[in-house]
Design an enzyme around this catalytic site. Structure first.
Site, PDB file in Angstrom:
ATOM      1  N   GLY A 353      44.648  33.204  37.890  1.00 36.31           N
ATOM      2  CA  GLY A 353      43.633  33.908  37.328  1.00 36.31           C
ATOM      3  C   GLY A 353      43.550  35.582  37.521  1.00 36.31           C
ATOM      4  NE  ARG A 354      41.045  39.438  33.156  1.00 32.08           N
ATOM      5  CZ  ARG A 354      41.876  40.092  32.434  1.00 32.08           C
ATOM      6  NH1 ARG A 354      42.992  39.449  31.840  1.00 32.08           N
ATOM      7  NH2 ARG A 354      41.654  41.471  32.109  1.00 32.08           N
ATOM      8  CE  LYS A 370      44.192  34.582  42.276  1.00 35.33           C
ATOM      9  NZ  LYS A 370      45.481  34.813  43.389  1.00 35.33           N
ATOM     10  CG  ASP A 466      52.523  29.744  44.221  1.00 35.58           C
ATOM     11  OD1 ASP A 466      53.708  29.965  44.031  1.00 35.58           O
ATOM     12  OD2 ASP A 466      51.842  30.332  43.415  1.00 35.58           O
TER      13      ASP A 466
END
Ligand SMILES: *[C@@H]1O[C@H](CO)[C@@H](O)[C@H](O)[C@H]1NC(C)=O
Ligand SMILES: *[C@@H]1O[C@H](CO)[C@@H](O)[C@H](O)[C@H]1NC(C)=O
Ligand SMILES: *[C@@H]1O[C@H](CO)[C@@H](O)[C@H](O)[C@H]1NC(C)=O
Ligand SMILES: *[C@@H]1O[C@H](CO)[C@@H](O)[C@H](O)[C@H]1NC(C)=O
Ligand SMILES: *[C@@H]1O[C@H](CO)[C@@H](O)[C@H](O)[C@H]1NC(C)=O
Ligand SMILES: *[C@@H]1O[C@H](CO)[C@@H](O)[C@H](O)[C@H]1NC(C)=O
Length: 652
Positions: A353-354, A370, A466
């Site tokens: 997401g942004r 976020k 991640d």
């Protein structure tokens, strides 16, 4: 037979008469909370299980009354004390308010809600036939009644136009200074109403709960009470809602004829409920008070405005979330913190997401917010529980998760803001300063210690899933902090095993993820190996050659290793300015961590020991990293690239 019954009948009759004749007139009572109280209630009025007298229940455009069940005899002075609280859905806008009432009748069925506060209607407002005295606590300006402000106390006779009014507040004993109070503060406050029959004077005093009754009343007015109500009247409360959903509460009440009202025991009072404030618009503030003729139109418009407002800041909140209350941010705060999620505040766009930079209005704290879009509700509870538990993880090399907010299809995660941004910028952006070799070693150790904490030292095992350069952020002191941990889990919950999506980023995915899709400590270690390669070599983990073929960075390093020139793989931007033994050691450690077989990879505790120099690295043999296995690794990675979505860099 009839004769034999007579004495009993007579007895009953006599008993009844006797009861009527000598039943003493009620001249005082005290309710420290209303649990079990005998009151006559109508409309929205109800006593809550914890003993609050709730006059309005949060539904708009309704009224409610609560009266002492029998009328009282009024021959002289009286005094009453009560504690009230108003809980509006907005912080600075509410429905009209509530009133203490002395009234000849307890039938208010013809009275209107909204600005009439359940006391009168347009036809009878102010008519002496109403026979009522009311002390209003009014939170709306109604021009038709000559209201002075949206936060006033008024003395009303037979209608809503006050004979005297003052802004809510009190005069401090001693200094005599006036202190404002807000009726909408959501804090309970106490009010005293005293009628002095000799002077025909009604006085009203109010104060915050913590204070005793101030000596100087807030306001007084001359009222000929006997001409207004006669000598028998009901006492109680009236309230109504307009277009804003408010709850009007009375927490305690005492009353006495010919003497001061009994003191209320503040420590016994039920607690006032709390709801999240929302901001009203100016339009609404202007529209609300307009006269009843225009009310219908005003209503339609205001409802639209409120509805838009409500949707703008609407959040998704479920019962189970109350347990996580402190970790929840209001959407409104986050909206304002980020200038309405303005593009100028955008820090980056990542796979999840942004990310926006924000400054929290209350604390001035800089945060990164976020915005993660999330369609499914499935597993949300578990995920939020995890977010909250992750929020409790504190480590100097982890980006602190401060809390969350949830909207329809959207999850907002609030993190500490890291002023130096993400590591990949420093590695790949030619305009950024080159990180020295020693700084790179420091960063590798920082990240290793954060993974050690997540895998081994925190009370539960947290898999990152991640790990990559773009998820490593640099704080003000250029120390590395790992961000985004656990987030991948959101996309993993509740999915059935056959459709498991591999989460992570191409190039960092351990080969076994292609078969099992199951993240493990070993798959995190694999990604950490790739991350170290990235830091040492200043290259992305996967590149494309002239023919469009994927080239793994690990392969290049392996080739150099075979040629005995492993340090040739080190970032050329360093221009040879590095410690050869360290570089050779790190690159070998990378190969070991990114070993195709999960069992061959060291655990993070061992990695830490290698990095601290306490344990020598085992010798790598050609057989261990045979070409066949490498080919397998490459194949698997290729498969994952086709199958999963490519996860671009994510920036905090
Ligand atoms: C409030 O009371 C009214 C009628 O007394 C009822 O119809 C309404 O559902 C109640 N609202 C809430 C939120 O309980
Ligand atoms: C409540 O008070 C009224 C009037 O005094 C009385 O008639 C009634 O019986 C009382 N009810 C209860 C449950 O005590
Ligand atoms: C006041 O109310 C009474 C009785 O309802 C009515 O007869 C009278 O006309 C009203 N007075 C005014 C000024 O409206
Ligand atoms: C008190 O409230 C009134 C009305 O809301 C306002 O005009 C006044 O400025 C306030 N005074 C202080 C000291 O806050
Ligand atoms: C109050 O009103 C009553 C009846 O209207 C009247 O008899 C009495 O004189 C009035 N009292 C005062 C103090 O004005
Ligand atoms: C107030 O209530 C508390 C708790 O019920 C009790 O302990 C205390 O004695 C009461 N105080 C007074 C002044 O009645």
């Amino acid at each position: 037979m009839p004769l034999r019954r007579l004495p009993l009948l007579l007895l009953l009759t006599l008993h009844g008469l006797n009861h009527l004749a000598v039943a003493p007139a009620v001249d005082q009572f005290t309710f420290d909370g209303f649990a079990g109280a005998n009151l006559s209630l109508d409309g929205t009025a109800a006593v809550t299980p914890d003993g609050l007298l709730m006059l309005t229940n949060g539904t708009t455009l309704l009224k409610g009354h609560a009266f002492y069940p029998s009328p009282l005899q009024f021959h002289g002075s009286f005094s009453t004390a009560f504690v009230f609280g108003i809980v509006s859905e907005y912080a600075d806008l509410s429905s009209p308010g509530l009133a203490f009432v002395v009234s000849k009748s307890n039938d208010f069925s013809k009275a209107l809600q909204s600005q009439y506060m359940g006391l009168a209607n347009a036809a009878n407002n102010g008519n002496a036939s109403n026979h009522l005295l009311a002390i209003e606590l009014d939170t709306i300006v109604n021009a038709e009644f000559g209201d002075m402000s949206d936060n006033h106390v008024g003395i009303d006779v037979d209608g809503l136009s006050s004979v005297a009014a003052e802004n809510a507040g009190y005069y401090e004993d001693g200094t005599g200074a006036f202190r404002n109070m807000s009726l909408l503060s959501r804090n309970a406050a106490q009010v005293w109403v005293d009628f002095d029959a000799r002077a025909s004077l009604v006085s009203v005093t109010m104060a915050p709960l913590a204070l005793p009754k101030p000596k100087k009343p807030l306001l007084s007015a001359t009222v000929n009470l006997s001409s207004v109500i006669g000598d028998e009247a009901y006492v109680g409360f009236s309230s109504s809602t307009g277009v804003v959903a408010s709850r009007h509460y009375v927490l305690a009440w005492s009353f006495k004829m010919e003497g001061p009202a009994p003191a209320l025991n503040i420590s016994k009072l039920p607690a006032l409920p709390f709801t999240i404030p929302k901001r009203p618009s100016m339009t609404l503030k202007i529209l609300l008070p307009i006269a009843s003729a225009a009310l219908v139109l005003a209503l339609a418009i205001t409802i639209l405005v409120i509805d838009r407002r409500r949707r703008k800041y609407a959040e998704l909140k479920e019962d189970w979330e109350t347990a996580f209350g402190p970790h929840r941010f209001s959407y409104k705060d986050l909206f304002h913190a980020t200038d309405g999620f303005s593009d100028t505040r955008l820090l980056g766009v990542g796979g999840f997401g942004r990310v926006y930079k924000g400054v929290l209005p209350a604390s001035g704290l800089e945060v990164a917010v976020k915005k993660v879009s999330h369609e499914s509700r499935q597993g949300m509870k578990e995920f939020i529980a995890e977010v909250v538990s992750i929020g409790q993880i504190r480590h100097r090399n982890l980006v602190q998760l401060l809390g969350y907010c949830r909207r329809k299809r959207e999850l907002l995660l609030v993190y500490d803001h890291m002023p130096n941004g993400s590591l990949d910028k420093f590695l790949y952006d030619p305009n950024m300063p080159v990180l020295s070799w020693s700084r790179r070693m420091g960063i590798i150790k920082d990240v290793a210690s954060s993974i050690l904490y997540l895998h081994e030292e925190w009370e539960q095992v947290v898999l990152h899933r991640d790990i990559k350069a773009s998820n490593v952020l640099l704080d003000a002191g250029m120390k590395a902090r790992l961000g985004d941990f656990g987030l991948a889990r959101l996309y993993d919950h509740g999915t059935d095993p056959h459709t498991t999506r591999v989460v992570g980023t191409m190039g960092y995915l351990a080969p076994e993820l292609g078969h099992t899709g199951k993240a493990s400590k070993a798959s995190d270690v694999f990604a950490f190996g790739v991350f170290m390669l990235e830091v040492a070599c200043g290259r992305r983990p996967i590149a494309q050659d002239a023919h469009g073929e994927h080239i793994l960075l690990a392969d290049r390093v392996l080739e150099h290793w075979r040629d005995g020139s492993i340090t040739d793989a080190v970032d050329p931007r360093l221009r040879g300015d590095f410690v050869v033994e360290e570089a050779s050691f790190v690159l070998k450690l990378c190969l070991l961590c990114s070993h195709p077989l999960p069992d061959a990879r060291p655990g993070v505790r061992r990695i830490m020991q290698f990095l601290e120099g306490n344990t020598p690295l085992p010798e790598l043999s050609e057989a261990q990293l045979s070409v066949g296995v490498l080919a397998l690794m490459q194949n698997q990675s290729g498969k994952i690239l086709r199958k999963g979505e490519e996860n671009t860099d994510s920036v905090l």
